[in-house]
Design a protein around this motif. Structure first.
Motif, PDB file in Angstrom:
ATOM      1  N   ALA A  53       0.701  -1.070   0.068  1.00 24.93           N
ATOM      2  CA  ALA A  53       0.140   0.028   0.058  1.00 24.93           C
ATOM      3  C   ALA A  53       0.782   1.153  -0.089  1.00 24.93           C
ATOM      4  O   ALA A  53       0.766   2.035  -0.748  1.00 24.93           O
ATOM      5  CB  ALA A  53      -0.895  -0.018   1.386  1.00 24.93           C
ATOM      6  N   ILE A  54       1.860   1.210   0.816  1.00 24.35           N
ATOM      7  CA  ILE A  54       2.782   2.374   0.992  1.00 24.35           C
ATOM      8  C   ILE A  54       3.422   2.859  -0.416  1.00 24.35           C
ATOM      9  O   ILE A  54       3.569   3.748  -1.052  1.00 24.35           O
ATOM     10  CB  ILE A  54       3.773   2.235   2.085  1.00 24.35           C
ATOM     11  CG1 ILE A  54       3.125   2.278   3.335  1.00 24.35           C
ATOM     12  CG2 ILE A  54       5.062   3.260   2.118  1.00 24.35           C
ATOM     13  CD1 ILE A  54       3.741   1.911   4.605  1.00 24.35           C
ATOM     14  N   ALA A  55       3.774   1.577  -1.086  1.00 22.38           N
ATOM     15  CA  ALA A  55       4.848   1.854  -2.418  1.00 22.38           C
ATOM     16  C   ALA A  55       3.812   2.135  -3.234  1.00 22.38           C
ATOM     17  O   ALA A  55       4.079   3.109  -4.166  1.00 22.38           O
ATOM     18  CB  ALA A  55       5.226   0.223  -2.573  1.00 22.38           C
ATOM     19  N   LEU A  56       2.616   1.685  -3.306  1.00 25.22           N
ATOM     20  CA  LEU A  56       1.628   2.165  -4.467  1.00 25.22           C
ATOM     21  C   LEU A  56       1.310   3.755  -4.203  1.00 25.22           C
ATOM     22  O   LEU A  56       0.993   4.359  -5.353  1.00 25.22           O
ATOM     23  CB  LEU A  56       0.363   1.203  -4.369  1.00 25.22           C
ATOM     24  CG  LEU A  56       0.357  -0.151  -5.138  1.00 25.22           C
ATOM     25  CD1 LEU A  56      -0.952  -0.811  -4.833  1.00 25.22           C
ATOM     26  CD2 LEU A  56       0.671  -0.128  -6.493  1.00 25.22           C
ATOM     27  N   VAL A  57       0.817   3.831  -2.765  1.00 21.44           N
ATOM     28  CA  VAL A  57       0.599   5.362  -2.716  1.00 21.44           C
ATOM     29  C   VAL A  57       1.912   6.417  -3.187  1.00 21.44           C
ATOM     30  O   VAL A  57       1.658   7.319  -3.943  1.00 21.44           O
ATOM     31  CB  VAL A  57       0.342   5.679  -1.158  1.00 21.44           C
ATOM     32  CG1 VAL A  57       0.354   7.076  -0.985  1.00 21.44           C
ATOM     33  CG2 VAL A  57      -0.843   5.114  -0.867  1.00 21.44           C
ATOM     34  N   HIS A  58       3.146   5.780  -2.930  1.00 17.40           N
ATOM     35  CA  HIS A  58       4.353   6.730  -3.424  1.00 17.40           C
ATOM     36  C   HIS A  58       4.125   6.851  -4.986  1.00 17.40           C
ATOM     37  O   HIS A  58       4.469   7.767  -5.421  1.00 17.40           O
ATOM     38  CB  HIS A  58       5.561   6.262  -2.738  1.00 17.40           C
ATOM     39  CG  HIS A  58       5.669   6.534  -1.447  1.00 17.40           C
ATOM     40  ND1 HIS A  58       6.227   5.683  -0.276  1.00 17.40           N
ATOM     41  CD2 HIS A  58       5.250   7.376  -0.445  1.00 17.40           C
ATOM     42  CE1 HIS A  58       6.207   6.414   0.667  1.00 17.40           C
ATOM     43  NE2 HIS A  58       5.585   7.396   0.769  1.00 17.40           N
ATOM     44  N   GLU A  59       4.121   5.627  -5.498  1.00 16.87           N
ATOM     45  CA  GLU A  59       4.229   5.716  -6.919  1.00 16.87           C
ATOM     46  C   GLU A  59       2.698   6.176  -7.808  1.00 16.87           C
ATOM     47  O   GLU A  59       3.219   6.889  -8.739  1.00 16.87           O
ATOM     48  CB  GLU A  59       4.146   4.060  -7.214  1.00 16.87           C
ATOM     49  CG  GLU A  59       4.434   3.791  -8.864  1.00 16.87           C
ATOM     50  CD  GLU A  59       4.007   2.174  -9.130  1.00 16.87           C
ATOM     51  OE1 GLU A  59       3.880   2.055 -10.472  1.00 16.87           O
ATOM     52  OE2 GLU A  59       4.413   1.595  -8.163  1.00 16.87           O
ATOM     53  N   LEU A  60       1.656   5.965  -7.402  1.00 14.95           N
ATOM     54  CA  LEU A  60       0.423   6.254  -8.012  1.00 14.95           C
ATOM     55  C   LEU A  60      -0.296   7.748  -7.595  1.00 14.95           C
ATOM     56  O   LEU A  60      -0.951   8.283  -8.380  1.00 14.95           O
ATOM     57  CB  LEU A  60      -0.517   5.329  -7.910  1.00 14.95           C
ATOM     58  CG  LEU A  60      -0.007   3.757  -8.508  1.00 14.95           C
ATOM     59  CD1 LEU A  60      -1.037   2.848  -8.033  1.00 14.95           C
ATOM     60  CD2 LEU A  60       0.431   4.111  -9.902  1.00 14.95           C
ATOM     61  N   LYS A  61       0.417   8.165  -6.479  1.00 20.12           N
ATOM     62  CA  LYS A  61      -0.331   9.498  -5.807  1.00 20.12           C
ATOM     63  C   LYS A  61      -1.773   9.571  -5.827  1.00 20.12           C
ATOM     64  O   LYS A  61      -2.359  10.371  -6.320  1.00 20.12           O
ATOM     65  CB  LYS A  61       0.463  10.745  -6.502  1.00 20.12           C
ATOM     66  CG  LYS A  61       1.910  10.773  -6.781  1.00 20.12           C
ATOM     67  CD  LYS A  61       2.354  11.258  -5.492  1.00 20.12           C
ATOM     68  CE  LYS A  61       4.139  11.669  -5.592  1.00 20.12           C
ATOM     69  NZ  LYS A  61       4.794  10.477  -5.274  1.00 20.12           N
ATOM     70  N   PRO A  62      -2.339   8.493  -5.251  1.00 19.87           N
ATOM     71  CA  PRO A  62      -3.756   8.473  -5.059  1.00 19.87           C
ATOM     72  C   PRO A  62      -4.389   9.802  -4.163  1.00 19.87           C
ATOM     73  O   PRO A  62      -3.607  10.265  -3.450  1.00 19.87           O
ATOM     74  CB  PRO A  62      -4.272   7.220  -4.657  1.00 19.87           C
ATOM     75  CG  PRO A  62      -3.180   6.957  -3.927  1.00 19.87           C
ATOM     76  CD  PRO A  62      -1.881   7.538  -4.365  1.00 19.87           C
ATOM     77  N   ASP A  63      -5.805   9.854  -4.218  1.00 19.38           N
ATOM     78  CA  ASP A  63      -6.372  10.686  -3.417  1.00 19.38           C
ATOM     79  C   ASP A  63      -6.719  10.017  -1.936  1.00 19.38           C
ATOM     80  O   ASP A  63      -6.472  10.738  -1.025  1.00 19.38           O
ATOM     81  CB  ASP A  63      -7.739  11.241  -4.111  1.00 19.38           C
ATOM     82  CG  ASP A  63      -7.533  11.914  -5.116  1.00 19.38           C
ATOM     83  OD1 ASP A  63      -6.724  12.964  -5.417  1.00 19.38           O
ATOM     84  OD2 ASP A  63      -7.852  11.364  -6.306  1.00 19.38           O
ATOM     85  N   ILE A  64      -7.055   8.847  -2.168  1.00 23.62           N
ATOM     86  CA  ILE A  64      -7.483   8.056  -0.925  1.00 23.62           C
ATOM     87  C   ILE A  64      -6.789   6.525  -1.019  1.00 23.62           C
ATOM     88  O   ILE A  64      -6.510   5.972  -2.095  1.00 23.62           O
ATOM     89  CB  ILE A  64      -9.031   8.005  -1.219  1.00 23.62           C
ATOM     90  CG1 ILE A  64      -9.953   9.041  -0.817  1.00 23.62           C
ATOM     91  CG2 ILE A  64      -9.532   6.769   0.008  1.00 23.62           C
ATOM     92  CD1 ILE A  64     -10.532   9.520   0.269  1.00 23.62           C
ATOM     93  N   CYS A  65      -6.486   6.142   0.246  1.00 26.70           N
ATOM     94  CA  CYS A  65      -5.951   4.846   0.434  1.00 26.70           C
ATOM     95  C   CYS A  65      -7.192   3.941   1.370  1.00 26.70           C
ATOM     96  O   CYS A  65      -7.127   4.508   2.549  1.00 26.70           O
ATOM     97  CB  CYS A  65      -4.609   4.767   0.832  1.00 26.70           C
ATOM     98  SG  CYS A  65      -4.173   2.942   0.861  1.00 26.70           S
ATOM     99  N   ILE A  66      -7.682   3.153   0.840  1.00 21.77           N
ATOM    100  CA  ILE A  66      -8.673   2.223   1.667  1.00 21.77           C
ATOM    101  C   ILE A  66      -7.847   1.374   2.282  1.00 21.77           C
ATOM    102  O   ILE A  66      -7.520   0.454   1.581  1.00 21.77           O
ATOM    103  CB  ILE A  66      -9.911   2.045   0.952  1.00 21.77           C
ATOM    104  CG1 ILE A  66     -10.713   3.237   0.336  1.00 21.77           C
ATOM    105  CG2 ILE A  66     -10.647   1.037   1.959  1.00 21.77           C
ATOM    106  CD1 ILE A  66     -11.931   2.666  -0.415  1.00 21.77           C
ATOM    107  N   MET A  67      -7.764   0.999   3.608  1.00 23.65           N
ATOM    108  CA  MET A  67      -6.898   0.145   4.395  1.00 23.65           C
ATOM    109  C   MET A  67      -7.644  -0.893   5.172  1.00 23.65           C
ATOM    110  O   MET A  67      -8.301  -0.056   6.377  1.00 23.65           O
ATOM    111  CB  MET A  67      -6.031   1.079   5.077  1.00 23.65           C
ATOM    112  CG  MET A  67      -4.563   0.496   5.510  1.00 23.65           C
ATOM    113  SD  MET A  67      -3.283   0.482   4.416  1.00 23.65           S
ATOM    114  CE  MET A  67      -2.933   2.444   4.385  1.00 23.65           C
TER     115      MET A  67
END
Length: 199
Positions: free
Chosen positions: A39-53
């Protein structure tokens, strides 16, 4: 378009959540992770607005990941089966903007995401009730002792680690059992975990 990353270790649920949110006209699921590290890697790579965790995932938990993502420009919404006060308190400290339970209706998730995007916070009502009901009764030192017990340390090892006498450790453990209303160390650890009080 609201760009979303979903982190969930149950693959069927991950797929279902992705499909549901993709049906919303203003949402796009840009990434899916099965644990906190991904999740952390994807957030850094894709710069989403929201991460549902989800919270309990292999490796890095959702709360660990949320703490790491604090201030990174991606809002975290916890979606879990666990309505534990300790988890909720930790999520609040990590700056989580939403904390929802998995048995909520699916349309509630989409609406909650929109609310979070418009700057509001969204928390399951039962958590708000529970939060005021019960606090961790242990002192910081007692918590330290219990964490070492949970790590599998014996009385002598705990005494060495904390530079105190073994008799003092026994006294702490006896006080912990009394405060938690349990009869042994295993029950104390289980009770503490269920409440979500471990840091």
């Amino acid at each position: 378009m609201i760009r979303i990353v979903i982190a969930e270790d149950q693959r069927m649920l991950l797929g279902a959540l992705g499909s549901l949110l993709s049906l919303e006209h203003d949402m796009e699921v840009v990434g899916k992770a099965s644990n906190g590290e991904e999740a952390i890697a994807l957030v850094h790579e894709l710069k989403p607005d929201i991460c549902i965790m989800d919270i309990e995932m292999p490796g890095k938990s959702g709360l660990d990941a949320a703490e790491e993502l604090k201030g990174q420009g991606c809002e975290v919404v916890i979606l879990t089966t666990f309505s534990r006060t300790g988890y909720f308190q930790r999520a609040l400290k990590a700056g989580v903007k939403g904390y929802l339970l998995k048995d909520s209706p699916s349309e509630e998730l989409a609406n909650s995401i929109r609310n979070v995007m418009s700057g509001r916070r969204v928390y399951a009502p039962e958590l708000m009730d529970d939060m005021y009901a019960e606090d961790n009764p242990l002192t910081d030192r007692e918590l330290e002792v219990l964490e070492l017990v949970a790590d599998g340390r014996n009385t002598k090892e705990i005494a060495e680690e904390l530079s105190i006498k073994t008799g003092t450790v026994r006294n702490y453990i006896s006080t912990i059992l009394d405060k938690l209303g349990v009869t042994n160390r295993i029950e104390a650890i289980t009770h503490f975990k269920e409440k979500g009080w471990f840091k």
